[in-house]
Design a protein around this motif. Sequence first.
Motif, short mmCIF file in Angstrom:
data_model
loop_
_atom_site.label_atom_id
_atom_site.label_comp_id
_atom_site.label_asym_id
_atom_site.label_seq_id
_atom_site.Cartn_x
_atom_site.Cartn_y
_atom_site.Cartn_z
N PHE A 201 -1.61 -8.47 -3.15
CA PHE A 201 -2.22 -9.29 -4.21
C PHE A 201 -1.73 -8.84 -5.59
O PHE A 201 -1.47 -9.66 -6.47
CB PHE A 201 -3.75 -9.23 -4.15
CG PHE A 201 -4.31 -9.63 -2.81
CD1 PHE A 201 -3.75 -10.66 -2.08
CD2 PHE A 201 -5.41 -8.96 -2.25
CE1 PHE A 201 -4.25 -11.03 -0.84
CE2 PHE A 201 -5.92 -9.32 -1.02
CZ PHE A 201 -5.33 -10.36 -0.31
N ASN A 202 -1.65 -7.53 -5.80
CA ASN A 202 -1.20 -7.01 -7.10
C ASN A 202 0.24 -7.39 -7.39
O ASN A 202 0.61 -7.64 -8.52
CB ASN A 202 -1.31 -5.48 -7.12
CG ASN A 202 -2.65 -5.05 -7.67
OD1 ASN A 202 -3.30 -5.82 -8.36
ND2 ASN A 202 -3.06 -3.84 -7.33
N ASN A 203 1.04 -7.41 -6.33
CA ASN A 203 2.46 -7.73 -6.48
C ASN A 203 2.66 -9.21 -6.81
O ASN A 203 3.61 -9.58 -7.50
CB ASN A 203 3.17 -7.38 -5.17
CG ASN A 203 4.65 -7.53 -5.26
OD1 ASN A 203 5.29 -6.85 -6.06
ND2 ASN A 203 5.21 -8.42 -4.49
N ASP A 212 10.95 -1.79 -6.34
CA ASP A 212 11.54 -0.59 -6.95
C ASP A 212 12.51 0.10 -5.99
O ASP A 212 13.56 0.58 -6.37
CB ASP A 212 10.44 0.41 -7.33
CG ASP A 212 9.60 -0.13 -8.47
OD1 ASP A 212 10.10 -1.06 -9.15
OD2 ASP A 212 8.46 0.33 -8.67
N THR A 213 12.13 0.12 -4.71
CA THR A 213 12.93 0.88 -3.76
C THR A 213 14.00 0.04 -3.05
O THR A 213 14.87 0.59 -2.40
CB THR A 213 12.01 1.48 -2.67
OG1 THR A 213 11.18 0.42 -2.18
CG2 THR A 213 11.16 2.59 -3.23
N GLN A 214 13.91 -1.28 -3.15
CA GLN A 214 14.92 -2.10 -2.49
C GLN A 214 15.12 -3.43 -3.23
O GLN A 214 14.15 -4.09 -3.59
CB GLN A 214 14.58 -2.34 -1.01
CG GLN A 214 13.28 -3.08 -0.78
CD GLN A 214 12.92 -3.12 0.69
OE1 GLN A 214 12.73 -2.09 1.34
NE2 GLN A 214 12.82 -4.32 1.25
N VAL A 463 7.56 4.51 0.21
CA VAL A 463 7.77 5.22 1.48
C VAL A 463 6.47 5.88 1.95
O VAL A 463 6.21 5.97 3.15
CB VAL A 463 8.90 6.27 1.32
CG1 VAL A 463 9.01 7.15 2.56
CG2 VAL A 463 10.22 5.57 1.08
N GLY A 464 5.64 6.32 0.98
CA GLY A 464 4.38 6.97 1.35
C GLY A 464 3.50 6.03 2.16
O GLY A 464 3.03 6.37 3.26
N LEU A 465 3.31 4.81 1.63
CA LEU A 465 2.47 3.82 2.31
C LEU A 465 3.08 3.46 3.67
O LEU A 465 2.38 3.35 4.68
CB LEU A 465 2.32 2.57 1.44
CG LEU A 465 1.36 1.50 1.96
CD1 LEU A 465 -0.06 2.04 2.02
CD2 LEU A 465 1.41 0.25 1.09
N PHE A 466 4.40 3.29 3.68
CA PHE A 466 5.10 2.96 4.93
C PHE A 466 4.88 4.05 5.98
O PHE A 466 4.60 3.76 7.15
CB PHE A 466 6.61 2.80 4.63
CG PHE A 466 7.47 2.78 5.87
CD1 PHE A 466 7.43 1.71 6.74
CD2 PHE A 466 8.33 3.83 6.15
CE1 PHE A 466 8.23 1.69 7.87
CE2 PHE A 466 9.13 3.81 7.28
CZ PHE A 466 9.07 2.74 8.15
N SER A 467 4.99 5.31 5.53
CA SER A 467 4.86 6.41 6.48
C SER A 467 3.46 6.45 7.09
O SER A 467 3.31 6.62 8.30
CB SER A 467 5.13 7.75 5.78
OG SER A 467 6.36 7.68 5.12
#
Lengths: 638, 93
Positions: A201-203, A212-214, A463-467
Motif C-alpha cells: 500500500f505504501n509503495n 531501490d534494489t532492482q 532482502v531483510g523482508l524477503f529473508s
Amino acid sequence: MIYEASAFAVLLFVLFVAFVLGLSFYFGRKTKSSSGYFAAGGTINWAVNGVAFAGDYLSAASFLGICGMIAFVGYDGFLYSIGYLAGWVVALFLVAEPLKRLGKYTFTDALDSKFNSKAIQLTAAISTLIVSIFYLIPQMVGAGALVTPLLGLPHWVGVVIVGAIVVFIVATAGMTSTTYVQFIKGGLLIIFSIILSIYIFNNGLKLKPDHDTQKYHNFVSVVPTMDSTNTMVVEGYNVIGSVENKGKQFFKLEKNGVNRWFKLYNKENGNVLTEVLSITDVKGGDRLYNGEPKQNAKFYQIGHMSKIIVNGEEVDKTGPLGPFKFISTIGQGDVVRFLKDKFKDGENSVQVWYQEVTAGSEMLTPGLKFKIGKGATPITKLNFVSLMLALFLGTASLPHVLIRYYTVPSQRDARKSTIIAIAAIGSFYILTLFMGLGASVNGVLDVESSNMSAPLLAKAFGVGLFSIISAIAFATILGTVSGLIVASSGAIAHDLVDRYLGKNLTDDAKVRAGKIAAILVGALAIVLGIAFKGMNVSFLVGWAFAVAASANLPAILMLLFWKKTTAKGIAWSIVAGIVSALGIILTSPTMWDRYGLRAEDAFHSLDNPAIISFTLALLTLVFVSLADKKNKTAGELE
Amino acid sequence: MDHGPAVVLGEDKASRRKQKLGVKMFILYSLVYAAFVAIGVIDYKLMGKIVLGNLNLAVVYGFGLIIFAILLGLIYNWRCTKFENEMNKEEQS
C-alpha cells in the motif's frame, strides 16, 4: 531466472531450521506413548491448536500458490482463497465436534468407531495415504521453488532438504512438535503477510515499477518497415527469421551477435515489434535465455501497469494507497500480463512470454483462467463449479486437518479452535488478494514459476523482508508436510498394521512403526516433488481437495447424519470416490500435458473431478447401504 | 488396542441441539456460497458491476463470504456455549 543467494537470507534460514529442529528434540524427549506421538496426548490448548490449524492449512498452496495465481490470472486465484475458507464452515458446523467424540488418532478411527469393520480400516487408511500424498506433492514442489532464490540451490535440492528435515522432525517427536511448529509458523505468516501488505500500500502503483534494489527492464519496441522487395527491415537489427503460431507472429532479430524474439502487434498507427522473454532449447542440449546463457542474467522479472487512472486522469504513479483504493485503482487501469506460447524454430524449441494488456476490471473478475464468461463452454463452466465444490467440501475431509481435532481435550475446545482457525485463515486469505495483485504490478514475477510471486515481491522491498518471509514460507512447508506425514504414518502404523492386520502392537512398537512409515512416505514425497516441478501448487492442492472430498466426505457426513449407513456402504463409497477422482485426474488435459502429450487429445476436458466423483461416492454409499441387509446400520449400532 | 477417543469425554446433553444449529448454519452459508458460484456461471458480467465504493461485486462478494464465515462461526460458538452451559448444568444439578 537467475537467483543470487543473500548471506542474511541463508543465516536466517539456518537459524529458523535450527530452531525448529531444537523444538523437535525438546518435544521428542517427552514423547513416549502412541497417544503423545499421534495426538499430542490430547492436551493442546484450544487457542494454540486454532493457530496451529491455520499453520497446517496455510500451506505452500495458500502463500505461494494463491498469491502466484492471483499475480498471473487475477481474481481466479482468489477463488481458491474463497473456497478454501468456505470449507472451514463445513468443518465447524458439521464435522468438528462429532469427530472429536468418535476418534482417537486417525480419521479411520472416527469412521470405524461404530462398526469395527476390516473393510473400513483398509479403505479409509488407503484413502488417508492417497490424499496425504496428493497434498504432499504441492508442498514439496513449493519447497523446491523456494530454496532456489533463497539459497541459490537447484529445485531438487530444496525438495530433498525439506523431505529430510521433516522426516527428522516427525520421526523424532510426532504431533506435539508438529503442533508447536505450526503454531509459531501460522502466527508469523499472518503477521508478516500484514507487513508485506503495508509495504504494498505504501509503495502504491507506478507505470515503471523500479525498486531501490532492482530496476525494471525496459522492454524494447521497434517500428518495422518494408523494403522494395517487401521484406521486413528493422533499424539497428538484422531480421533473422519469423514464426507464425496460432495467429500470432514472432520475429527473430539479431543485434551484437545475440538473437532475440519480438512479437508483432498491429496497432492503430502501424505495426510495432515488442521484445518478448524467451527460452530457447537448442538442439544439442544448450538452453538460452533471451538469446544468451543463463549466467548473463538477461531473463527479467516482469509485471507492470500500462495505464493508471486517478481521479479521472492518467498518471505515472499514485503514491501510497489504502487497501480498497489500491484494488479499485488497479480495476480502473490496465495491467500488462505476460502470456506463454511455444513453437519450433528449425530444430530448436522456443518458449516465449509476450505482453498482453489486460483491463484491470478483467483482473478483478473471474474468467482469465476458468472460462466462465467470454469463450465459455458448458464443460469449462462445469470445471469451475466442480472446483468450487471440491474446495468447499475438501477441507473437512483432509486427514491432517481432521487429526488435529484429537489434540485438544474436549469437544468445546475442538469447536473453539476451529473458530480461531477460521478467523486467522480468513484474515490471511483477504491479504492474498493484496499480495497477489501487488506482485502482478510490481515487476517481480518470474514467468517460469508463479509460485515465487509473493516472496519475490518481498525481495523487491528489501532482502531483510524477503529473508524473513522466505524462512516463514519454508517453515510453512515444513509444518504442513510434518502434519501430512504424521497423518500418513498414523494410517500405516495404527490403521493398517495394528488394526487391519490385527498385529496388536505395543505402544512402543506402534510409535516405532509410525516413525518407519514417516521415513517411507517422506522418501516418496521427495520423488514426487521433483517429478512435478513447475506446476502451480494451488492447482495441485485443488486436486488433493477433490480426492479428499470424494473419498472421505460422503463417508463422514452420512455416518453422522444418516442412520441407515452401513460399514459396507462406507467402504464402497471410499473406493468409488478414490477411483473416480483419480481416474478423472489421471486422464485430464493437464495430466496429458504433463505426460508430454497434447492436452487437446486427453480422454475428456474435465480438469476438476469433484462434481462427478463426489456425487458418485455419495450415491454408492446410499445404494450399497440400502442393499446391505446382512450388516447392522449406524442407527442400529447406536 | 481400543480405538475410542484419545481423551475421556463426559456426556454432552447439548450435542443434538448443537448439531441442529450447525446444520442450519451450514445450509445458510451453502446457499450464499452457491449463489456466488451461480452468478459466476449464469451471469458472469454481473461480477464486474461496481457495487460498493469503487469495488465490483466479485471483490465485495468474495470478501463478504470470508467475513460471513467468521461471523457465523462466532455466533455458532456463542450459541453452542450457551446450550452447553444450560443443558449440561441442568444435568449436574
